[in-house]
Design an enzyme around this catalytic site. Structure first.
Site, PDB file in Angstrom:
ATOM      1  N   VAL A 160     -32.846 -33.983  -3.993  1.00  0.00           N
ATOM      2  CA  VAL A 160     -33.154 -34.725  -2.768  1.00  0.00           C
ATOM      3  C   VAL A 160     -34.532 -34.363  -2.221  1.00  0.00           C
ATOM      4  CG1 VAL A 160     -30.847 -35.319  -1.950  1.00  0.00           C
ATOM      5  CG2 VAL A 160     -31.748 -33.025  -1.515  1.00  0.00           C
ATOM      6  N   ASN A 165     -25.962 -36.560   1.744  1.00  0.00           N
ATOM      7  CA  ASN A 165     -24.748 -35.755   1.630  1.00  0.00           C
ATOM      8  C   ASN A 165     -24.946 -34.495   0.792  1.00  0.00           C
ATOM      9  OD1 ASN A 165     -21.636 -35.431   1.254  1.00  0.00           O
ATOM     10  ND2 ASN A 165     -22.441 -35.640  -0.820  1.00  0.00           N
ATOM     11  N   ARG A 185     -15.802 -27.895  -3.730  1.00  0.00           N
ATOM     12  CA  ARG A 185     -16.191 -26.587  -4.291  1.00  0.00           C
ATOM     13  C   ARG A 185     -16.917 -25.739  -3.238  1.00  0.00           C
ATOM     14  NH1 ARG A 185     -21.439 -27.209  -8.297  1.00  0.00           N
ATOM     15  NH2 ARG A 185     -22.838 -27.977  -6.681  1.00  0.00           N
ATOM     16  N   ASP A 225      -7.800 -36.782  42.066  1.00  0.00           N
ATOM     17  CA  ASP A 225      -7.876 -35.700  43.052  1.00  0.00           C
ATOM     18  C   ASP A 225      -6.895 -34.601  42.662  1.00  0.00           C
ATOM     19  OD1 ASP A 225      -7.795 -33.957  45.136  1.00  0.00           O
ATOM     20  OD2 ASP A 225      -7.656 -35.484  46.696  1.00  0.00           O
ATOM     21  N   HIS A 258      -1.804 -30.253  46.370  1.00  0.00           N
ATOM     22  CA  HIS A 258      -0.861 -31.362  46.251  1.00  0.00           C
ATOM     23  C   HIS A 258       0.175 -31.140  45.155  1.00  0.00           C
ATOM     24  CE1 HIS A 258      -3.423 -33.450  49.032  1.00  0.00           C
ATOM     25  NE2 HIS A 258      -4.458 -33.234  48.252  1.00  0.00           N
ATOM     26  N   ILE A 279       1.597 -31.131  49.821  1.00  0.00           N
ATOM     27  CA  ILE A 279       1.564 -32.343  50.636  1.00  0.00           C
ATOM     28  C   ILE A 279       1.016 -33.529  49.837  1.00  0.00           C
ATOM     29  CG2 ILE A 279       1.312 -31.077  52.822  1.00  0.00           C
ATOM     30  CD1 ILE A 279      -1.682 -31.760  52.744  1.00  0.00           C
ATOM     31  N   GLY A 282      -3.736 -37.867  51.453  1.00  0.00           N
ATOM     32  CA  GLY A 282      -3.928 -38.871  52.507  1.00  0.00           C
ATOM     33  C   GLY A 282      -4.263 -40.224  51.891  1.00  0.00           C
ATOM     34  N   PHE A 320      -6.858 -40.234  59.075  1.00  0.00           N
ATOM     35  CA  PHE A 320      -5.683 -39.454  58.681  1.00  0.00           C
ATOM     36  C   PHE A 320      -5.347 -38.485  59.810  1.00  0.00           C
ATOM     37  CE2 PHE A 320      -8.150 -40.496  54.845  1.00  0.00           C
ATOM     38  CZ  PHE A 320      -7.230 -41.345  54.244  1.00  0.00           C
TER      39      PHE A 320
END
Ligand code: NAI
Length: 716
Positions: free
Chosen positions: A75, A98, A198, A491, A496, A511, A514, A544
Site C-alpha cells: 500500500v 484495510n 491472524r 428532569d 422526584h 414529590i 411541578g 407553582f
C-alpha cells in the site's frame, strides 16, 4: 427491500488476501462489483511478500462467478494499486483501506523500525492509495472511501503505542477527507472492526474468536460504500453482528475568567476542574466551526460582560419522546381523543404543546446561568425551586426533531428570604426560525439579601382567577409512579425518585415535578376548551405554589374569559392549591365538548373526591372489599341530569369511573350533593331512600351489605 448492488462499480480492497479484506472483496464481487484484490502477502509483522494470498481470493471470486484481479503491491505504493484498477477495469469507485500489520511492543521497547513500519502500512499506505484515487473520484463526482481504525486507537491498548497512534491518525485523515470530498459526492468513513483473523488469533479468547467472523462486518463496510449511503465522516464500530457509531464529545466546560481583562489562574482551573471534566451534558460538535464558534461566542460574551458561552443547547426529539411526555402527563388510550398523542401512526398524531417546555429545562440544566446569576454567590441547585413557567408557541407547533435553545438572564430579584431568578429561553428550528419562547422563574431559598431590586418588570405576570364559580372543573388522579415516569422526559433531579434525597429536602417522600402537574392541567384545559386540539394552544403562564405527591388527585378549575382560560389546580386529598394565578391562551375556543367529557370527565362533582378516597381504601384493604362482594353501579346526577357513572366491583376489589362490563348486582342513583351529604353523615341512607333521594334497583339487600363497609371506610 431491493438487493443493494454494485454493478458497474470498481472496488479496490487493500490487504484483501485474508481476514477482513477477503470478506469485503468476496461480498463486493458477489453483488456485482469488479474487485481489485490487493495484498502484499507478507507476514503478520510486515516481513516478506507473496502473490499467493491475493491469487487465492481472486480464484475464489472467479469460482463464484465474479470478476476480480490480483494486485501484489504494498500500500505504500498506493498509486500502483489504483493503476491496476484503471488498467484492468478503466475506473475506480470504491477504496477500502484495510491492509494492516502488527508490531506490538511495550512503549519503551518500540524501535524506530517498529514505529515506521506500522505508520507506513496503516497511515501512509492509506494516504497514498487515497491520494491516487481522489482525483479520479473528483472527476467522476463519485467515490466511497473506508479507513480502518481500531479500538486500540480510540481507547489505547497495552503494547500497541505505535499501532494506536497510526490507527487514530486514520480517524484524523478521514475527518478531513470527508470535508474535502463532500461537495464532489466523495464520502469517507472509518470502520472500527473486531474480527477473528491472524492479527487477533493470539489476542482474543477462543470462545469470542469463533463468534467474530469477518463476514459479520463486511455488510457494514459494503453499505457504507453503496451509492445509496449518505454517511460521511463517521466512525462506525462493528463486531459479531453488531454495529454502532462512535463519536468524540465535548463537555460544557467552565469559563475560567469573568471578563475580557482578567487572566486565568492555575487555582481557577483547579476550582473548576470538576466542571471542566464533567461530560454528563457533553455535546457532539459537527465541525471545527461549531467547536471554535462556541469559543468565539464566549469571547464575545466576555467583551460584552455577558457570558453566554454555555447558554445554548440542542434539543433532539422523536415521536417516542412526544409519546413518553404525553404518557407522563397522564394522557391515556382510554380517552379516545387522546390516542392521537400516543400513537405515531394516528392520522392526527399530535404533540402536547407543553412538551416544548422540555428544551428550556434542558438548556437551563446544562448552563450555569442560574448558578452564576448573583455575582459572588455560587448557587447550589439543591436550593432552587421552580417558581413560575411561561411558554408561548410562535406560529405552529414545531414538527422538526431538533431545536437550538438559547437562554438569557432576564432579571434577578432580591425577595429577602431568597432570590427570584428569571431566565428567558428561545428555541429555534434548523432554519433559524424562532419556534417557542419559554420563561422560567426560579426561587433560590436563602439567596436573598444581596442588595438587589425587590420587584421587576421582566417576568410575564400571573393573573388572578375571575371572582365566580368555575365554568368547568376536571379531575385527574395521578399514579404513584407519575414522577418516576415524568423524570424520563429529562428532569432527573433525584428529589422526584429517591426517598433519601426527598427526606433531606424535607419531604415525606419524593414529590411530583411541578411541570408534570402543569402538563396535566394544560392537557385538561385543552380537552375542555379546545376539543383536544393542541394546535389551538398559544401560551400558558403558571405559578407553582405547593408540591404534589405522586398518587394525588389534581382538580383543575377553569374560567373562560374570551380566548383566555384561567385555571387553578388543587391537590384534592389535601385540599391544597398547587398551581395558581395561571392561564392558558388559546388561538380560539372550541368548547363544544365531546359527549364522553360532559358525562364522564367534565364535571364539578364533589363525589369524585369521595370515590377517590374509596379507591384508596379498597386498595389498602382489598380483603375487606372482597368480603362484601358484588358489583355496584353508582349513577351520579347533577341538576336532574345524569353526569357520571362509578363502578364498585368489590368481588375483584376494583373501583373505577364508568359502567361495569357486565350487569351490576345493584344500581344506586343519587345526586352529587346528596352523595356528599351521605358521606359527611348529614343524610341518613334509609331516609334518603324513603324520600326518593337515593334510588336503588337490583339487589337491594346487597346494598345494605355495602353501607357498613362504606361507613367504616369512607365515612359514608
Ligand atoms: P489480516 O492479517 O488477516 O489481514 C491483513 C492483510 O493485509 C494481510 O493479508 C496482509 O498480507 C495484508 N498486508 C499487510 N501489509 C500490507 C501492505 N503493506 N500492502 C498490502 N497488503 C498488506 O488482518 P485483519 O484482522 O483482517 O485486519 C484488517 C485490518 O483491520 C487491519 O488494518 C487491522 O489493523 C484492522 N483491525 C483488525 C481488527 C481485528 O479484530 N481483526 C481490530 C482492529 C483493526
Amino acid at each position: 427491500m431491493a438487493e443493494l448492488r454494485f454493478d458497474d462499480r470498481v472496488a479496490v480492497v487493500t490487504g484483501a488476501g485474508a481476514g477482513l479484506g477477503r470478506a469485503y472483496a468476496l461480498l463486493f464481487a458477489s453483488r456485482g462489483a469488479k474487485v481489485v484484490v490487493n495484498d502484499l502477502g507478507g507476514g503478520r509483522h510486515g516481513d516478506g511478500s507473496s502473490s499467493k494470498a491475493a491469487d487465492a481470493v481472486v480464484e475464489e471470486i472467479k469460482r463464484n462467478g465474479g470478476i476480480a484481479v490480483a494486485d501484489y503491491n504494498s500500500v505504500v505504493d498506493g498509486e500502483k494499486i489504483i493503476q491496476t484498477a484503471l488498467n484492468n477495469f478503466g475506473r475506480v469507485d470504491i477504496l477500502v483501506n484495510n491492509a494492516g500489520i502488527l508490531r506490538d511492543r511495550s512503549f519503551m521497547k518500540i524501535s524506530d523500525q517498529d514505529w515506521d513500519l506500522i505508520h507506513n502500512v496503516h497511515l501512509k499506505g492509506s494516504f497514498k492509495t487515497t491520494q491516487a484515487a481522489f482525483p479520479i473520484f473528483k472527476k467522476q463526482k463519485y467515490g466511497r472511501i473506508i479507513m480502518t481504525a481500531s479500538n486500540s486507537g480510540l481507547y489505547g491498548n497495552f503494547g500497541q503505542a505505535n499501532y494506536s497512534a497510526a490507527k487514530l491518525g486514520l480517524v484524523g485523515l478521514a475527518n478531513t477527507i470527508a470535508i474535502e470530498g463532500n461537495k464532489s459526492n466523495i464520502f469517507c468513513n472509518v470502520i472500527v472492526p473486531t474480527a477473528a483473523s491472524r492479527l487477533t488469533e493470539d489476542i482474543l479468547p477462543p470462545d469470542l474468536f469463533a463468534q467474530l467472523k469477518p463476514e459479520f462486518i463486511a455488510p457494514v463496510v459494503a453499505y457504507l460504500c453503496h451509492e445509496s449511503c449518505q454517511e460521511n465522516g463517521s466512525i462506525i464500530e462493528a463486531a459479531a453482528g453488531w454495529a454502532g457509531r462512535c463519536t468524540i464529545v465535548r463537555a460544557n466546560g467552565a469559563l475560567l475568567r469573568s471578563n475580557i481583562e482578567d487572566g486565568v489562574s492555575i487555582e481557577n482551573v483547579k476550582t473548576n476542574w470538576e466542571t471542566i471534566r464533567d461530560i454528563s451534558n457533553a455535546k457532539r460538535l459537527d465541525s471545527i466551526q461549531d467547536a471554535t464558534g462556541a469559543l468565539i461566542a464566549s469571547l464575545e460574551g466576555l467583551k460584552n460582560g455577558n457570558i453566554e458561552s454555555d447558554n445554548e443547547d440542542v434539543f433532539n426529539f422523536c415521536n417516542k419522546d412526544k409519546i413518553l411526555y404525553a404518557l407522563a402527563v397522564g394522557a391515556s388510550v382510554e380517552t379516545p381523543n387522546e390516542l392521537k398523542y400516543l400513537y405515531e401512526y394516528h392520522d392526527q398524531f399530535s404533540v402536547l404543546p407543553t412538551f416544548f417546555i422540555l428544551p428550556s429545562i434542558q438548556v437551563l440544566f446544562s448552563s450555569s446561568i442560574v448558578k452564576n446569576a448573583i455575582p459572588g454567590k455560587d448557587i447550589g441547585l439543591e436550593n432552587v425551586l421552580h417558581g413560575e413557567q411561561y411558554i408561548e408557541i410562535v406560529g405552529d407547533l414545531p414538527t422538526e426533531g431538533k431545536l437550538l435553545s438559547k437562554c438569557k438572564l432576564a432579571e434577578v430579584l432580591d425577595k429577602g428570604s431568597g432570590a427570584a431568578i428569571t431566565v428567558d429561553i428561545e428555541s429555534y428550528d434548523s432554519n433559524g426560525n424562532l419556534v417557542c419562547r419559554n420563561q422560567c422563574v426560579s426561587f433560590v431559598v436563602g439567596a436573598g439579601k444581596f442588595g438587589g431590586p425587590r420587584t421587576g418588570t421582566k417576568a410575564v405576570p400571573c393573573q388572578p382567577k375571575p371572582n365566580r364559580n368555575p365554568d368547568a372543573t376536571v379531575s385527574h388522579k395521578t399514579t404513584v409512579d407519575q414522577a418516576a415516569i415524568y423524570r424520563l422526559t429529562g428532569d432527573i433531579n433525584p428529589l422526584h425518585i429517591d426517598p433519601e434525597i426527598a427526606k433531606i429536602a424535607g419531604y415525606d417522600k419524593p414529590i411530583l415535578h411541578g411541570l408534570c402537574s402543569l402538563g396535566i392541567s394544560v392537557r385538561l384545559v385543552l380537552a375542555t376548551f379546545a376539543s383536544h386540539d393542541s394546535s389551538l394552544f398559544k401560551a400558558v403562564k403558571a405559578r407553582f405554589l405547593k408540591p404534589v405527591m405522586p398518587g394525588e388527585t389534581l382538580k383543575v378549575d377553569m374560567w373562560r374569559e374570551g380566548n383566555r382560560i384561567h385555571f387553578e389546580t388543587t391537590a384534592v386529598e389535601r385540599n391544597q392549591v398547587v398551581i395558581g394565578g395561571s392561564y392558558v391562551d388559546l388561538k380560539s375556543v372550541k368548547a363544544s365538548l365531546p359527549s364522553n367529557l360532559t358525562t364522564t370527565t367534565m364535571s364539578n362533582l364533589k363525589s369524585d373526591a369521595i370515590f377517590e378516597f374509596i379507591i384508596d381504601q379498597v386498595k389498602a384493604d382489598p380483603g375487606k372489599a372482597k368480603s362484601v362482594g358484588g358489583t355496584f353501579l353508582y349513577n351520579i346526577t347533577k341538576d336532574g341530569k345524569q353526569v357520571k357513572h362509578w363502578t364498585m366491583d368489590l368481588k375483584n376489589a376494583k373501583v373505577y369511573e364508568g359502567k361495569p362490563e357486565g350487569k351490576p348486582n345493584t344500581t344506586l342513583t343519587i345526586s352529587d350533593e346528596d352523595f356528599m351529604l351521605l358521606a359527611e353523615g348529614k343524610l341518613n341512607p334509609q331516609q334518603a331512600f324513603m324520600k326518593g333521594k337515593l334510588k336503588i334497583t337490583g339487589n337491594i339487600m346487597m346494598a345494605q351489605k355495602l353501607a357498613p363497609l362504606l361507613k367504616t371506610n369512607a365515612k359514608l
